[in-house]
Design a protein around this motif. Structure first.
Motif, PDB file in Angstrom:
ATOM      1  N   LYS A 138      47.881 -33.387  10.285  1.00  0.00           N
ATOM      2  CA  LYS A 138      49.204 -33.870  10.682  1.00  0.00           C
ATOM      3  C   LYS A 138      49.200 -34.514  12.059  1.00  0.00           C
ATOM      4  O   LYS A 138      50.199 -35.095  12.470  1.00  0.00           O
ATOM      5  CB  LYS A 138      50.216 -32.726  10.646  1.00  0.00           C
ATOM      6  CG  LYS A 138      49.942 -31.599  11.631  1.00  0.00           C
ATOM      7  CD  LYS A 138      51.027 -30.528  11.509  1.00  0.00           C
ATOM      8  CE  LYS A 138      50.775 -29.374  12.482  1.00  0.00           C
ATOM      9  NZ  LYS A 138      51.838 -28.345  12.381  1.00  0.00           N
ATOM     10  N   TYR A 139      48.067 -34.410  12.772  1.00  0.00           N
ATOM     11  CA  TYR A 139      47.971 -35.034  14.079  1.00  0.00           C
ATOM     12  C   TYR A 139      47.118 -36.299  14.004  1.00  0.00           C
ATOM     13  O   TYR A 139      46.396 -36.532  13.037  1.00  0.00           O
ATOM     14  CB  TYR A 139      47.389 -34.053  15.105  1.00  0.00           C
ATOM     15  CG  TYR A 139      48.271 -32.865  15.343  1.00  0.00           C
ATOM     16  CD1 TYR A 139      49.496 -32.994  15.990  1.00  0.00           C
ATOM     17  CD2 TYR A 139      47.885 -31.592  14.909  1.00  0.00           C
ATOM     18  CE1 TYR A 139      50.314 -31.891  16.200  1.00  0.00           C
ATOM     19  CE2 TYR A 139      48.699 -30.488  15.115  1.00  0.00           C
ATOM     20  CZ  TYR A 139      49.910 -30.648  15.757  1.00  0.00           C
ATOM     21  OH  TYR A 139      50.726 -29.570  15.964  1.00  0.00           O
ATOM     22  N   LEU A 140      47.188 -37.086  15.030  1.00  0.00           N
ATOM     23  CA  LEU A 140      46.576 -38.411  15.024  1.00  0.00           C
ATOM     24  C   LEU A 140      45.071 -38.338  15.243  1.00  0.00           C
ATOM     25  O   LEU A 140      44.594 -37.671  16.166  1.00  0.00           O
ATOM     26  CB  LEU A 140      47.223 -39.259  16.124  1.00  0.00           C
ATOM     27  CG  LEU A 140      46.972 -40.759  16.097  1.00  0.00           C
ATOM     28  CD1 LEU A 140      47.585 -41.375  14.851  1.00  0.00           C
ATOM     29  CD2 LEU A 140      47.568 -41.398  17.348  1.00  0.00           C
ATOM     30  N   HIS A 141      44.316 -39.030  14.406  1.00  0.00           N
ATOM     31  CA  HIS A 141      42.870 -39.179  14.569  1.00  0.00           C
ATOM     32  C   HIS A 141      42.584 -40.581  15.091  1.00  0.00           C
ATOM     33  O   HIS A 141      41.846 -41.359  14.498  1.00  0.00           O
ATOM     34  CB  HIS A 141      42.151 -38.933  13.241  1.00  0.00           C
ATOM     35  CG  HIS A 141      42.066 -37.494  12.870  1.00  0.00           C
ATOM     36  ND1 HIS A 141      41.177 -37.012  11.938  1.00  0.00           N
ATOM     37  CD2 HIS A 141      42.758 -36.408  13.313  1.00  0.00           C
ATOM     38  CE1 HIS A 141      41.340 -35.703  11.814  1.00  0.00           C
ATOM     39  NE2 HIS A 141      42.291 -35.317  12.633  1.00  0.00           N
ATOM     40  N   SER A 142      43.191 -40.910  16.203  1.00  0.00           N
ATOM     41  CA  SER A 142      43.033 -42.239  16.801  1.00  0.00           C
ATOM     42  C   SER A 142      43.528 -42.173  18.238  1.00  0.00           C
ATOM     43  O   SER A 142      44.354 -41.320  18.580  1.00  0.00           O
ATOM     44  CB  SER A 142      43.833 -43.285  16.014  1.00  0.00           C
ATOM     45  OG  SER A 142      43.832 -44.529  16.680  1.00  0.00           O
ATOM     46  N   TRP A 143      43.031 -43.093  19.074  1.00  0.00           N
ATOM     47  CA  TRP A 143      43.486 -43.168  20.465  1.00  0.00           C
ATOM     48  C   TRP A 143      44.659 -44.117  20.620  1.00  0.00           C
ATOM     49  O   TRP A 143      45.114 -44.359  21.731  1.00  0.00           O
ATOM     50  CB  TRP A 143      42.344 -43.604  21.373  1.00  0.00           C
ATOM     51  CG  TRP A 143      41.292 -42.554  21.555  1.00  0.00           C
ATOM     52  CD1 TRP A 143      39.994 -42.604  21.144  1.00  0.00           C
ATOM     53  CD2 TRP A 143      41.446 -41.283  22.192  1.00  0.00           C
ATOM     54  NE1 TRP A 143      39.336 -41.450  21.469  1.00  0.00           N
ATOM     55  CE2 TRP A 143      40.204 -40.623  22.128  1.00  0.00           C
ATOM     56  CE3 TRP A 143      42.531 -40.624  22.817  1.00  0.00           C
ATOM     57  CZ2 TRP A 143      40.006 -39.346  22.659  1.00  0.00           C
ATOM     58  CZ3 TRP A 143      42.321 -39.349  23.341  1.00  0.00           C
ATOM     59  CH2 TRP A 143      41.084 -38.725  23.261  1.00  0.00           C
ATOM     60  N   SER A 144      45.167 -44.660  19.507  1.00  0.00           N
ATOM     61  CA  SER A 144      46.270 -45.610  19.632  1.00  0.00           C
ATOM     62  C   SER A 144      47.133 -45.620  18.382  1.00  0.00           C
ATOM     63  O   SER A 144      46.699 -45.201  17.307  1.00  0.00           O
ATOM     64  CB  SER A 144      45.746 -47.024  19.902  1.00  0.00           C
ATOM     65  OG  SER A 144      45.018 -47.513  18.784  1.00  0.00           O
ATOM     66  N   ILE A 145      48.350 -46.091  18.569  1.00  0.00           N
ATOM     67  CA  ILE A 145      49.277 -46.343  17.467  1.00  0.00           C
ATOM     68  C   ILE A 145      49.772 -47.776  17.621  1.00  0.00           C
ATOM     69  O   ILE A 145      50.150 -48.187  18.726  1.00  0.00           O
ATOM     70  CB  ILE A 145      50.473 -45.385  17.501  1.00  0.00           C
ATOM     71  CG1 ILE A 145      50.002 -43.932  17.375  1.00  0.00           C
ATOM     72  CG2 ILE A 145      51.467 -45.708  16.396  1.00  0.00           C
ATOM     73  CD1 ILE A 145      51.112 -42.935  17.591  1.00  0.00           C
TER      74      ILE A 145
END
Length: 443
Positions: A138-145
């Motif tokens: 449920k959390y982001l696997h990236s350094w950006s959106i």
């Protein structure tokens, strides 16, 4: 339109004695000329028959991008300053558009991408490389959106916070840190080719033509990368936090609140003291040159406006309630950011004084502003905060279109050539990003 921010001044610095001026006006392209007097911060013509900008119109979108394992900075000898980090003179006295006063902060004030409504948190387990949830996390696997930019590579090596990033040439990137070292990176391979100790914590770093200027405690170092000249400019008291170039002068903002200026003497190949600007009661941490004015932001919560010809303070801006961390110019506006969680947009009244025309509020204190064009030629503002992130906004609507996250605070954002931009954080990492010509298909 021209967008700039403190620290990315990429004009050929012929006034530093390295090259001779070509003429009173030089060609930007086959049919356009840039106003020489505007470049020097002295143009008083409104309207002016020549361009008050240095960059050509943003390039047409193209389909190729550098790989994620390397980046190519060789496409331009001049860092793409858009609203980058520089002290270039901006058109405060030209292209005044009264409609902007009515579109600041309004959805629909810009034609950029849609708003980013959900700002997820980066997964701590993903950072450590052991998240077992994969795509179901449920959390982001990236350094950006955001679908209009992407991360190319991360440059690791500094041991403390990165405080300066600059590109004095087309094939080398320079980064400075509080670890007292400057690192030089090859833009083709992404490899560090040199690490240079400078003998003190680096507070800031800019480049101008072949010169690299480094703010240190009680000193400014000046390197000429073409002649391999290494000069030490004495005079500052305490840490040098800000550097900018304007009207043939190099300005340094210091810890004791003064602004020192030097002028290059080609006969002696040295920088000679030219002036000391006093008035701030605490450290000067940011400066910007635009429309024959020097703007300085300080820990005393004020912005001072200086006439570049007389070097006299002509106005003191007192709307911020905390440290003023960053100032920049866009169109006829001054933008300022503070640890009081606000970005203020200043516009000139008929009397010539600046007044706040719009205030944007963040949830955390703001550390740095940087501006540039995206791949479609739209102006965007990048805003780093104490929440270890960078918000990306369309101008003038302040519609959010993306976000960059980091392990620690991002102190430096620097525009680069060919659609590239760079961030430097408290973890000692420099990240290389680029604007995309088509939306990403996935994270």
């Amino acid at each position: 339109m021209d967008i700039e921010s403190n620290g990315n001044n990429k004009r050929v610095f012929n006034r530093l004695g390295t090259r001779q001026p070509q003429s009173s006006h030089h060609h930007q392209n086959q049919n356009q000329k840039v106003c020489f007097h505007w470049q020097a911060g002295r143009c008083t013509r409104n309207p002016c028959a020549f361009l008050h900008r240095e960059l050509p119109p943003p390039p047409l979108p193209h389909s190729t991008h550098p790989s994620t394992s390397s980046y190519n900075g060789g496409a331009s000898k001049r860092a793409h300053g858009g609203l980058g980090s520089g002290g270039r003179n901006d058109g405060f006295s030209s292209r005044k558009n009264p409609n902007f006063n009515n579109t600041w902060g309004r959805v629909g004030g810009s034609s950029g991408g849609g708003p980013v409504n959900k700002m997820e948190r980066v997964c701590n387990y993903w950072i450590q490389g052991n998240c077992t949830y994969g795509d179901n996390c449920k959390y982001l696997h990236s350094w950006s959106i955001g679908d209009s930019f992407s991360l190319l590579t991360t440059l690791e090596g500094h041991q403390k916070v990165v405080t300066g990033i600059t590109l004095p040439s087309g094939d080398k990137l320079y980064s400075g840190s509080q670890d007292e070292h400057v690192k030089i990176w090859d833009c083709s391979s992404g490899q560090c080719v040199s690490t240079i100790p400078v003998g003190g914590e680096i507070g800031c770093m800019i480049s101008e033509g072949p010169w690299v200027f480094i703010g240190l405690p009680n000193m400014v170092k000046a390197w000429n990368i073409e002649t391999v000249t290494d000069l030490s400019l004495s005079g500052p008291v305490g840490q040098v936090y800000g550097l900018v170039v304007g009207n043939d002068l190099l300005f340094a903002g210091t810890q004791d609140g003064s602004i020192l200026a030097w002028k290059f003497n080609p006969a002696t190949n040295c920088f000679e003291p030219a002036a000391s600007l006093t008035g701030h009661t605490s450290a000067v941490v940011t400066m910007f040159v635009g429309a024959n004015r020097l703007y300085s932001g300080s820990m005393d919560h004020t912005i001072r406006v200086w006439n570049l010809e007389t070097l006299q303070c002509i106005q003191i801006l007192k709307e911020h309630t905390e440290v003023v961390m960053s100032v920049l110019c866009w169109e006829q506006f001054l933008l300022s950011a503070s640890l009081d969680n606000t970005i203020k947009v200043w516009a000139a009244t008929p009397s010539g004084n600046l007044e706040v025309t719009y205030t944007h509020t963040e949830k955390q204190g703001i550390l740095s502003l940087c501006g540039m064009y995206d791949s479609g030629g739209k102006p965007v503002l990048l805003c780093s905060t104490n929440a270890n992130d960078v918000h990306i906004y369309d101008l003038p609507s302040f519609m959010e279109r993306g976000k960059i996250m980091s392990k620690k605070e991002i102190r430096v954002i620097q525009a680069g050539p060919s659609g590239l931009f760079f961030t430097g954080d408290g973890n000692g990492e420099v990240r290389v990003w680029n604007w995309l010509t088509a939306p990403k298909t996935g994270m």
